[in-house]
Write an enzyme that holds these catalytic residues in place. Structure first.
Site, PDB file in Angstrom:
ATOM      1  N   ASP A  73      -5.995  -7.017   4.246  1.00  0.00           N
ATOM      2  CA  ASP A  73      -7.163  -6.525   3.513  1.00  0.00           C
ATOM      3  C   ASP A  73      -7.995  -7.706   3.019  1.00  0.00           C
ATOM      4  OD1 ASP A  73      -8.851  -4.723   2.052  1.00  0.00           O
ATOM      5  OD2 ASP A  73      -7.805  -5.348   0.239  1.00  0.00           O
TER       6      ASP A  73
ATOM      7  N   TYR B 158       0.806  -1.220   0.000  1.00  0.00           N
ATOM      8  CA  TYR B 158       0.000   0.000   0.000  1.00  0.00           C
ATOM      9  C   TYR B 158       0.838   1.270   0.000  1.00  0.00           C
ATOM     10  CZ  TYR B 158      -4.488  -2.346   0.641  1.00  0.00           C
ATOM     11  OH  TYR B 158      -5.617  -3.095   0.454  1.00  0.00           O
TER      12      TYR B 158
ATOM     13  N   LYS C 255       3.401 -15.114   3.628  1.00  0.00           N
ATOM     14  CA  LYS C 255       3.688 -16.044   2.523  1.00  0.00           C
ATOM     15  C   LYS C 255       5.212 -16.158   2.466  1.00  0.00           C
ATOM     16  CE  LYS C 255       2.374 -18.434  -1.142  1.00  0.00           C
ATOM     17  NZ  LYS C 255       1.499 -19.636  -1.134  1.00  0.00           N
TER      18      LYS C 255
ATOM     19  N   ASP D  68      -2.540 -18.381   2.127  1.00  0.00           N
ATOM     20  CA  ASP D  68      -3.506 -19.209   1.371  1.00  0.00           C
ATOM     21  C   ASP D  68      -4.116 -20.267   2.290  1.00  0.00           C
ATOM     22  OD1 ASP D  68      -0.936 -20.273   1.451  1.00  0.00           O
ATOM     23  OD2 ASP D  68      -0.961 -21.055  -0.596  1.00  0.00           O
TER      24      ASP D  68
ATOM     25  N   ASP E  28     -11.984  -9.605   4.537  1.00  0.00           N
ATOM     26  CA  ASP E  28     -13.263  -9.742   3.817  1.00  0.00           C
ATOM     27  C   ASP E  28     -13.802 -11.161   4.000  1.00  0.00           C
ATOM     28  OD1 ASP E  28     -13.149  -7.121   2.921  1.00  0.00           O
ATOM     29  OD2 ASP E  28     -13.658  -7.628   0.848  1.00  0.00           O
TER      30      ASP E  28
HETATM   31  C1  IPM Z   1     -10.493  -1.611   3.261  1.00  0.00           C
HETATM   32  C2  IPM Z   1     -10.688  -1.162   1.851  1.00  0.00           C
HETATM   33  C3  IPM Z   1      -9.549  -0.228   1.471  1.00  0.00           C
HETATM   34  C4  IPM Z   1      -8.256  -0.996   1.623  1.00  0.00           C
HETATM   35  C5  IPM Z   1      -9.671   0.389   0.084  1.00  0.00           C
HETATM   36  C6  IPM Z   1     -10.982   1.114  -0.111  1.00  0.00           C
HETATM   37  C7  IPM Z   1      -8.512   1.309  -0.227  1.00  0.00           C
HETATM   38  O1  IPM Z   1     -10.750  -2.253   0.992  1.00  0.00           O
HETATM   39  O2  IPM Z   1     -10.516  -0.755   4.166  1.00  0.00           O
HETATM   40  O3  IPM Z   1     -10.331  -2.807   3.496  1.00  0.00           O
HETATM   41  O4  IPM Z   1      -7.826  -1.687   0.702  1.00  0.00           O
HETATM   42  O5  IPM Z   1      -7.665  -0.898   2.692  1.00  0.00           O
HETATM   43 MN    MN Z   2     -10.796  -4.171   2.034  1.00  0.00          MN
END
Ligand code: IPM
Ligand code: MN
Length: 349
Positions: free
Chosen positions: A243, A134, A186, A219, A247
């Site tokens: 990140d 990032y 990784k 993974d 999710d």
């Molecule tokens: C998150 C989002 C952000 C990230 C994006 C919107 C830049 O996906 O907060 O997880 O990748 O950190």
């Molecule tokens: Mn995200």
């Protein structure tokens, strides 16, 4: 006590969920004054003026005790503009180097993995939030030609890795945690960055003899999140892996509608947000789940030292979740504002 809170409703469903978060804050603040400073930042501002994060707004944010953000991003704006120059810039400028993402289940909430028991999912991902892939390092060479080169570099500093690892160890020792820390990386392929992370974990571990440490490739971590989530207590990982796995983590909690996170600057100004995005297809329907944003206000209150108010919000969220049929937008059985009302009701009980 007065807390000055910067509020960035942002784009898409951001304003809808922020409104519910503020409703709950107002209901639980109990004596503490909350001074809200709303900032007009996001797609509308950018499309209107071309500005993403002017210095003046950045200074306002620096002067707050905490920040509450809805979501940023808009299909009308080129990908990356708002993400990099607004969201990531705030994280970097305010040195919010910890992205703290609890993954927990509320009793009765349906998830994508019905085989999980109600207590199987209870972990916190400590995502490095200031460097890695990032950082924005890299560039093009011969862009647009058949010989184009695109380089995207992962920057990992000893200082950056050590501070996130130390934060994770401290968290492992805190009340309610199980003194178990897993490095997710990784290392078999990313032999430089992974080696640095592993060495730092091994070194710092000597100062925490009560914390057991483990290592899992990213993974394989995706498999375990689905197959054996109870093996995780505190996970420490780099920015990109953090990140992605959070999710997946949100989905084993019940959905993006419930996953809250904090961008923490220890000793500085931290920012709290629902980890999902702007949900353009849900915008304006009044059916988006605000629990993630409301959960973020609980984290915000805790960081401000308002533990009692935070506990009320958490109680309210659990109460609301127990009434809802699903965490997904449109399937909740309640409208957005009714969910906020349920949290207020549960918080007062
Ligand atoms: C998150 C989002 C952000 C990230 C994006 C919107 C830049 O996906 O907060 O997880 O990748 O950190
Ligand atoms: Mn995200």
């Amino acid at each position: 006590m007065t807390h000055r809170i910067g509020v960035i409703p942002g784009d898409g469903t951001g304003p809808e969920v922020v409104a519910e978060g503020l409703k709950v804050l107002e209901a639980v603040r109990n004596g503490s004054e909350i001074d809200l400073v709303e900032l007009d930042l996001g797609a509308e501002r950018y499309l209107r003026t071309g500005e993403v994060l002017p210095d003046e707004e950045l200074e306002t944010l620096r002067g707050c005790d905490a920040i509450f953000l809805g979501a940023v991003g808009d299909p009308r704006v080129r990908a990356g503009v708002l993400e990099r120059d607004l969201l990531l810039r705030i994280r970097f400028e305010l040195d919010q180097y910890v992205n703290l993402r609890p993954i927990l289940r509320y009793p009765g909430v349906a998830t994508l993995v019905p085989s999980h028991g109600e207590d199987d999912v209870d972990m916190v991902v400590v995502r490095e939030n200031s460097e890695g892939l990032y950082s924005g390092a890299g560039g093009f060479h011969r862009r647009g030609t058949p010989h184009e080169v695109a380089v995207q570099e992962s920057i990992n500093t000893r200082h950056g890795v050590e501070r996130i690892v130390r934060y994770a160890f401290e968290l492992s020792m805190s009340e309610g945690r199980r003194r178990s820390l897993t490095l997710v990386h990784k290392t078999n392929v990313l032999t430089f960055a992974g080696d640095l992370y592993q060495r730092v974990v091994d070194e710092v571990a000597r100062e925490y003899p009560d914390v057991s440490t483990d290592y899992v490739h990213v993974d394989a971590a995706c498999i375990y999140l689905l197959d054996q989530p109870s093996r995780f207590d505190v996970i420490v990982t780099d920015n990109m892996f953090g990140d992605i796995i959070t999710d997946l983590g949100a989905m084993i909690q019940g959905g993006m509608g419930i996953a809250a996170g904090g961008n923490i600057s220890p000793g500085g100004v931290s920012m709290f947000e629902p980890i999902g995005g702007t949900a353009p297809s849900e915008t304006g329907k009044g059916t988006i789940n605000p629990l993630a944003a409301i959960g973020a206000t609980a984290m915000l209150l805790r960081e401000l030292g308002e533990g009692d108010a935070a506990a009320k919000v958490e109680r309210g969220v659990r109460f609301a979740a127990s009434k809802m049929s699903s965490m997904r937008a449109g399937e909740m059985g309640f409208r957005t504002s009714e969910v906020g009302d349920l949290v207020v009701e549960g918080a007062a009980a």
